[in-house]
Design a protein around this motif. Structure first.
Motif, PDB file in Angstrom:
ATOM      1  N   VAL A  36      82.236 -32.505  55.113  1.00 14.23           N
ATOM      2  CA  VAL A  36      83.087 -31.580  55.857  1.00 14.23           C
ATOM      3  C   VAL A  36      83.617 -30.531  54.898  1.00 14.23           C
ATOM      4  O   VAL A  36      83.879 -30.819  53.720  1.00 14.23           O
ATOM      5  N   SER A  37      83.742 -29.314  55.367  1.00 10.62           N
ATOM      6  CA  SER A  37      84.366 -28.248  54.575  1.00 10.62           C
ATOM      7  C   SER A  37      85.271 -27.446  55.500  1.00 10.62           C
ATOM      8  O   SER A  37      84.939 -27.203  56.661  1.00 10.62           O
ATOM      9  N   THR A  38      86.425 -27.057  54.967  1.00 10.83           N
ATOM     10  CA  THR A  38      87.361 -26.226  55.714  1.00 10.83           C
ATOM     11  C   THR A  38      87.656 -24.967  54.913  1.00 10.83           C
ATOM     12  O   THR A  38      87.542 -24.954  53.680  1.00 10.83           O
ATOM     13  N   LEU A  39      88.023 -23.900  55.612  1.00  5.79           N
ATOM     14  CA  LEU A  39      88.314 -22.629  54.954  1.00  5.79           C
ATOM     15  C   LEU A  39      89.382 -21.882  55.738  1.00  5.79           C
ATOM     16  O   LEU A  39      89.257 -21.706  56.956  1.00  5.79           O
ATOM     17  N   THR A  40      90.430 -21.470  55.040  1.00  4.44           N
ATOM     18  CA  THR A  40      91.458 -20.607  55.611  1.00  4.44           C
ATOM     19  C   THR A  40      91.543 -19.350  54.772  1.00  4.44           C
ATOM     20  O   THR A  40      91.570 -19.422  53.535  1.00  4.44           O
ATOM     21  N   LYS A  41      91.560 -18.184  55.428  1.00  2.20           N
ATOM     22  CA  LYS A  41      91.625 -16.899  54.721  1.00  2.20           C
ATOM     23  C   LYS A  41      92.916 -16.187  55.096  1.00  2.20           C
ATOM     24  O   LYS A  41      93.285 -16.140  56.270  1.00  2.20           O
ATOM     25  N   ASP A  42      93.573 -15.636  54.099  1.00  2.00           N
ATOM     26  CA  ASP A  42      94.799 -14.873  54.320  1.00  2.00           C
ATOM     27  C   ASP A  42      94.589 -13.491  53.712  1.00  2.00           C
ATOM     28  O   ASP A  42      94.418 -13.361  52.500  1.00  2.00           O
ATOM     29  N   TYR A  43      94.575 -12.477  54.541  1.00  2.00           N
ATOM     30  CA  TYR A  43      94.353 -11.114  54.054  1.00  2.00           C
ATOM     31  C   TYR A  43      94.975 -10.122  55.031  1.00  2.00           C
ATOM     32  O   TYR A  43      95.075 -10.388  56.223  1.00  2.00           O
ATOM     33  N   ASP A  44      95.392  -9.014  54.503  1.00  2.00           N
ATOM     34  CA  ASP A  44      96.008  -7.955  55.298  1.00  2.00           C
ATOM     35  C   ASP A  44      94.961  -6.879  55.518  1.00  2.00           C
ATOM     36  O   ASP A  44      94.506  -6.254  54.558  1.00  2.00           O
ATOM     37  N   ALA A  45      94.565  -6.657  56.770  1.00  2.00           N
ATOM     38  CA  ALA A  45      93.449  -5.751  57.033  1.00  2.00           C
ATOM     39  C   ALA A  45      93.770  -4.698  58.082  1.00  2.00           C
ATOM     40  O   ALA A  45      93.005  -4.490  59.023  1.00  2.00           O
ATOM     41  N   PRO A  46      94.877  -3.991  57.968  1.00  2.00           N
ATOM     42  CA  PRO A  46      95.125  -2.892  58.908  1.00  2.00           C
ATOM     43  C   PRO A  46      94.228  -1.700  58.575  1.00  2.00           C
ATOM     44  O   PRO A  46      93.730  -1.564  57.450  1.00  2.00           O
ATOM     45  N   LEU A  47      93.999  -0.847  59.560  1.00  2.00           N
ATOM     46  CA  LEU A  47      93.221   0.371  59.324  1.00  2.00           C
ATOM     47  C   LEU A  47      94.136   1.396  58.678  1.00  2.00           C
ATOM     48  O   LEU A  47      95.026   1.960  59.324  1.00  2.00           O
ATOM     49  N   THR A  48      93.957   1.610  57.390  1.00  2.00           N
ATOM     50  CA  THR A  48      94.781   2.545  56.631  1.00  2.00           C
ATOM     51  C   THR A  48      93.876   3.516  55.892  1.00  2.00           C
ATOM     52  O   THR A  48      92.676   3.276  55.744  1.00  2.00           O
ATOM     53  N   PRO A  49      94.417   4.615  55.399  1.00  2.71           N
ATOM     54  CA  PRO A  49      93.593   5.535  54.604  1.00  2.71           C
ATOM     55  C   PRO A  49      92.944   4.874  53.393  1.00  2.71           C
ATOM     56  O   PRO A  49      91.886   5.288  52.950  1.00  2.71           O
ATOM     57  N   ASP A  50      93.621   3.826  52.857  1.00  2.00           N
ATOM     58  CA  ASP A  50      93.038   3.126  51.714  1.00  2.00           C
ATOM     59  C   ASP A  50      91.875   2.225  52.117  1.00  2.00           C
ATOM     60  O   ASP A  50      91.063   1.859  51.276  1.00  2.00           O
ATOM     61  N   ASP A  51      91.826   1.836  53.391  1.00  2.00           N
ATOM     62  CA  ASP A  51      90.719   1.012  53.868  1.00  2.00           C
ATOM     63  C   ASP A  51      90.587   1.162  55.379  1.00  2.00           C
ATOM     64  O   ASP A  51      91.293   0.505  56.152  1.00  2.00           O
ATOM     65  N   ILE A  52      89.686   2.016  55.803  1.00  2.00           N
ATOM     66  CA  ILE A  52      89.493   2.212  57.237  1.00  2.00           C
ATOM     67  C   ILE A  52      88.503   1.198  57.812  1.00  2.00           C
ATOM     68  O   ILE A  52      88.202   1.236  59.009  1.00  2.00           O
ATOM     69  N   SER A  53      88.007   0.281  56.972  1.00  2.00           N
ATOM     70  CA  SER A  53      87.080  -0.741  57.459  1.00  2.00           C
ATOM     71  C   SER A  53      87.803  -1.986  57.950  1.00  2.00           C
ATOM     72  O   SER A  53      87.171  -2.868  58.560  1.00  2.00           O
ATOM     73  N   GLY A  54      89.112  -2.112  57.710  1.00  2.00           N
ATOM     74  CA  GLY A  54      89.806  -3.348  58.053  1.00  2.00           C
ATOM     75  C   GLY A  54      89.359  -4.508  57.190  1.00  2.00           C
ATOM     76  O   GLY A  54      89.326  -5.649  57.636  1.00  2.00           O
ATOM     77  N   LEU A  55      89.057  -4.225  55.930  1.00  2.00           N
ATOM     78  CA  LEU A  55      88.586  -5.208  54.956  1.00  2.00           C
ATOM     79  C   LEU A  55      87.422  -6.027  55.510  1.00  2.00           C
ATOM     80  O   LEU A  55      87.412  -7.258  55.517  1.00  2.00           O
ATOM     81  N   ILE A  56      86.413  -5.304  55.976  1.00  2.00           N
ATOM     82  CA  ILE A  56      85.246  -5.970  56.553  1.00  2.00           C
ATOM     83  C   ILE A  56      84.487  -6.782  55.513  1.00  2.00           C
ATOM     84  O   ILE A  56      83.730  -7.699  55.841  1.00  2.00           O
ATOM     85  N   SER A  57      84.702  -6.468  54.230  1.00  2.00           N
ATOM     86  CA  SER A  57      83.984  -7.171  53.169  1.00  2.00           C
ATOM     87  C   SER A  57      84.395  -8.629  53.042  1.00  2.00           C
ATOM     88  O   SER A  57      83.766  -9.387  52.301  1.00  2.00           O
ATOM     89  N   ILE A  58      85.450  -9.055  53.762  1.00  2.00           N
ATOM     90  CA  ILE A  58      85.888 -10.441  53.691  1.00  2.00           C
ATOM     91  C   ILE A  58      84.901 -11.380  54.377  1.00  2.00           C
ATOM     92  O   ILE A  58      84.904 -12.587  54.164  1.00  2.00           O
ATOM     93  N   GLY A  59      84.014 -10.838  55.217  1.00  2.00           N
ATOM     94  CA  GLY A  59      82.995 -11.640  55.873  1.00  2.00           C
ATOM     95  C   GLY A  59      83.467 -12.289  57.158  1.00  2.00           C
ATOM     96  O   GLY A  59      84.568 -12.044  57.652  1.00  2.00           O
ATOM     97  N   ASP A  60      82.624 -13.134  57.701  1.00  2.00           N
ATOM     98  CA  ASP A  60      82.880 -13.807  58.973  1.00  2.00           C
ATOM     99  C   ASP A  60      82.520 -15.277  58.795  1.00  2.00           C
ATOM    100  O   ASP A  60      81.336 -15.639  58.751  1.00  2.00           O
ATOM    101  N   ASP A  61      83.551 -16.128  58.673  1.00  2.00           N
ATOM    102  CA  ASP A  61      83.336 -17.517  58.298  1.00  2.00           C
ATOM    103  C   ASP A  61      83.936 -18.471  59.324  1.00  2.00           C
ATOM    104  O   ASP A  61      84.995 -18.193  59.889  1.00  2.00           O
ATOM    105  N   PRO A  62      83.299 -19.619  59.531  1.00  2.00           N
ATOM    106  CA  PRO A  62      83.925 -20.657  60.356  1.00  2.00           C
ATOM    107  C   PRO A  62      85.072 -21.307  59.584  1.00  2.00           C
ATOM    108  O   PRO A  62      85.050 -21.380  58.358  1.00  2.00           O
TER     109      PRO A  62
END
Length: 628
Positions: free
Chosen positions: A515-541
């Motif tokens: 079994v493996s578990t994963l919790t991610k904590d990140y701030d991803a608002p659409l801002t001039p510094d990052d208009i991608s919403g930190l998409i580089s964090i990926g999509d994980d179960p």
């Protein structure tokens, strides 16, 4: 060896040392399927310390996939084999493409923090930092083991070993003598592999192989064929020989695959070609072992109007030796990559189109015996690369072998992912411009416990907390908004638990779970510094569970059942799937098997990427393996 193997310790430690010596002496002559769980814990691994040590002593979150595991999996490709590792998340993207990661950041565009080695040859792409799994169609019968480490490996491996290391180790040529034919076909896959090995003189052995595959198309969102069927051909060989104290290896492969462009369902063909040649020299020196290795790797990916080419030359050397309480490993390496990308007219391109990239490193690791059973490992790597300059990647590990042989360990380390060509050179006039993108970094904290409390039970539990800085973001140009640029304004933390274990119900039946578990904590608002919403964090179960049963119904009949449950992604439902294999070992040299995969659901998705949303259904694969 660690202090637990030294004279003067408890009787249980002495018994454990005796088992280690027995396994080391006889392992080459044993069939791994006959080893007990205690004996399997004494199998030597090399990825944690870049020197041989038994698995029970390795102070890291390491899972080993053995050759016997691969055979009994019924898998037809390397990515499918990697599903056996509970510390990896495997997402199938289309017929041949996969996204594979450890401890998060998964996705076809974001799984760029995992280093993959094939016999010491790095196979990640300097174009995207990911791995093109469609080009890694290794002959599975030639794999000795796969060592999967989750957690930072920067102190020993440097670039890209940020969240883990997959080390694929092939069998020596002396272990693959005679002829092997492996053939199989089903409703989605067909595969043929032929290998022949021999010897020369008293101290040399060789093998050569040829294999081909064909894979049926996946399904699009409407349930229609996605026109991504693929086929390929690969061949190569290996030579091992000894001369006095010198051990020499020369091996290489060449391949050509015809696949389809990933982003559409039009069936637009892509040709993936490559070749590699690796040489290794090992000899005793100064009370230890000296190893020098060099390789050349050629890779091409050709789509209509575009051509990616890379030529890699790599030279590395390392010395492992003992001095009193110290076990030291010293090494250095230099890599040169000639990268070229020809873009289709009117679209995005790399500026400049051609680059020479260099990567130079030196590293040292010292494992110090502090007291009986207590070891401290200090390691560091200094690396210099063409894009972000110098990196310092330290690691500290503390291991405690408790009475009875179980291991408690903790570590803290720093790792980085160096920029790739897309992040530095991708240009679309008026919209996107190349930027001064720097390395992404991570500080990782780990603690683990590994035990074999009875001969029938073995388990490992690991917890981690990672802090990421300088993650990839997309920023605007002040005032004008455009052009956009790739920047390092992202931050995130992740934490979770990985656990796996096995229980021998009887001599004929083994149950395993992970079994493996994963919790991610990140701030991803659409801002001039990052208009991608930190998409580089990926999509994980948030979790995945793996269950496995290996049963020998009779002396010749095997039944293997595997279940996996994977949690939801952001826009994709989770799933539960089952694989079942029935194997009949008619003789020691002839085996028939029938494998059913994805037997529970009619179809399912493994990725939430809207451009690569492919469905996969049930499949059946019949195989024959004969040796003579």
């Amino acid at each position: 060896m660690p202090a637990i193997a030294q004279a003067g310790e408890t009787a249980s430690a002495d018994a454990r040392t005796g088992v280690q010596q027995l396994i080391r002496a006889d392992l080459d002559d044993q069939d791994l399927e006959r080893l007990s769980l205690e004996e399997l814990s004494m199998v030597e691994v090399t990825s944690v310390s870049r020197r041989p040590e038994v698995l029970a002593d390795a102070a890291a979150a390491i899972f080993v996939i053995s050759a016997e595991d691969i055979r009994r999996s019924g898998a037809t490709s390397l990515p499918e084999v990697l599903r056996l590792a509970p510390n990896l998340n495997v997402q199938r993207v289309n017929s041949v493409d996969y996204a594979i990661s450890a401890r998060g950041f998964n996705g076809y565009e974001t799984s760029n923090k995992l280093l993959v080695l094939v016999d010491g040859r790095s196979v990640y792409s300097t174009l995207s930092s990911g791995v093109f799994w469609d080009a890694r169609d290794i002959m599975l019968e030639d794999i000795d083991r796969i060592e999967v480490i989750s957690g930072p490996g920067g102190a020993l491996y440097g670039s890209n070993a940020m969240n883990g290391v997959i080390n694929i180790i092939s069998r020596p040529a002396g272990d693959t003598q005679g002829t092997l034919i492996s053939a199989g076909a089903g409703n989605e896959d067909a595969r043929l592999a032929i290998r022949h090995g021999g010897s020369f003189g008293d101290n040399g052995a060789w093998r050569a192989y040829l294999q081909a595959f064909a894979r049926d198309e996946s399904l699009d969102a409407a349930g229609n064929g996605a026109n991504d069927d693929a086929d390929g051909l690969r061949g190569g060989g290996r030579v091992d020989w000894t001369s006095g104290d010198n051990r020499l290896t020369l091996q290489g492969d060449a391949f050509e695959n015809e696949v389809a462009v990933n982003e559409d369902t039009l069936g637009t063909q892509t040709y993936v070609r490559g070749a590699n040649l690796l040489g290794r020299w090992v000899r005793p020196l100064a009370g230890g072992e000296l190893q020098a290795q060099a390789y050349y790797d050629r890779f091409e990916r050709e789509e209509p109007g575009t051509l990616e080419e890379s030529d890699t030359w790599d030279l590395s050397i390392q010395q492992a030796f003992e001095r009193g309480r110290h076990q030291l490993v010293l090494g250095a390496g230099h890599r040169v990559v000639e990268s070229a990308f020809t873009a289709a007219p009117g679209g995005a391109f790399l500026d400049p189109a051609e680059r020479r990239l260099t990567l130079t490193n030196v590293f040292v690791q010292d494992q110090i015996t502090l007291t009986a059973g207590l070891t401290l490992t200090l390691g560091a790597k200094f690396e210099d690369n063409s894009f972000s300059g110098q990196e310092f990647l330290p690691n500290v590990r503390l291991g405690w072998h408790r009475p009875g042989g179980d291991l408690l360990w903790a570590s803290v380390g720093r790792a980085s992912r160096t920029p790739n060509r897309i992040e530095r050179d991708l240009t679309l006039p008026g919209f996107l411009t190349g930027a001064d993108f720097q390395s992404e970094t991570a500080t990782a904290y780990e603690i683990g416990y590994r035990a074999n409390p009875t001969p029938e039970i073995a388990f490992s539990i690991n917890a981690f907390y990672n802090v990421y800085d300088d993650l990839r973001t997309v920023s605007i140009t002040p005032v004008t908004f455009l052009p956009l640029s790739l920047t390092n304004n992202g931050e995130a933390t992740t934490w979770g638990v990985e656990a796996w274990g096995s229980y021998d119900v009887s001599e004929r039946w083994r149950l395993s779970a992970g079994v493996s578990t994963l919790t991610k904590d990140y701030d991803a608002p659409l801002t001039p510094d990052d208009i991608s919403g930190l998409i580089s964090i990926g999509d994980d179960p948030e979790y995945q569970v793996l269950l496995r049963s290996e049963a020998d119904l009779t002396d010749s009949l095997e039944l293997d059942v595997r279940l996996r449950a994977v949690d939801d992604l952001a826009a994709t439902d989770g799933y539960v799937e089952a694989d079942v294999r029935l194997g009949w070992r008619m003789t020691d040299r002839l085996e028939l098997s029938l494998t059913g995969q994805n037997l529970i659901e009619d179809s399912r998705y493994e990725t939430g990427d809207p451009l690569r949303r492919r469905a996969f259904g049930r499949s059946v694969f019949a195989a024959l393996r004969a040796s003579f």
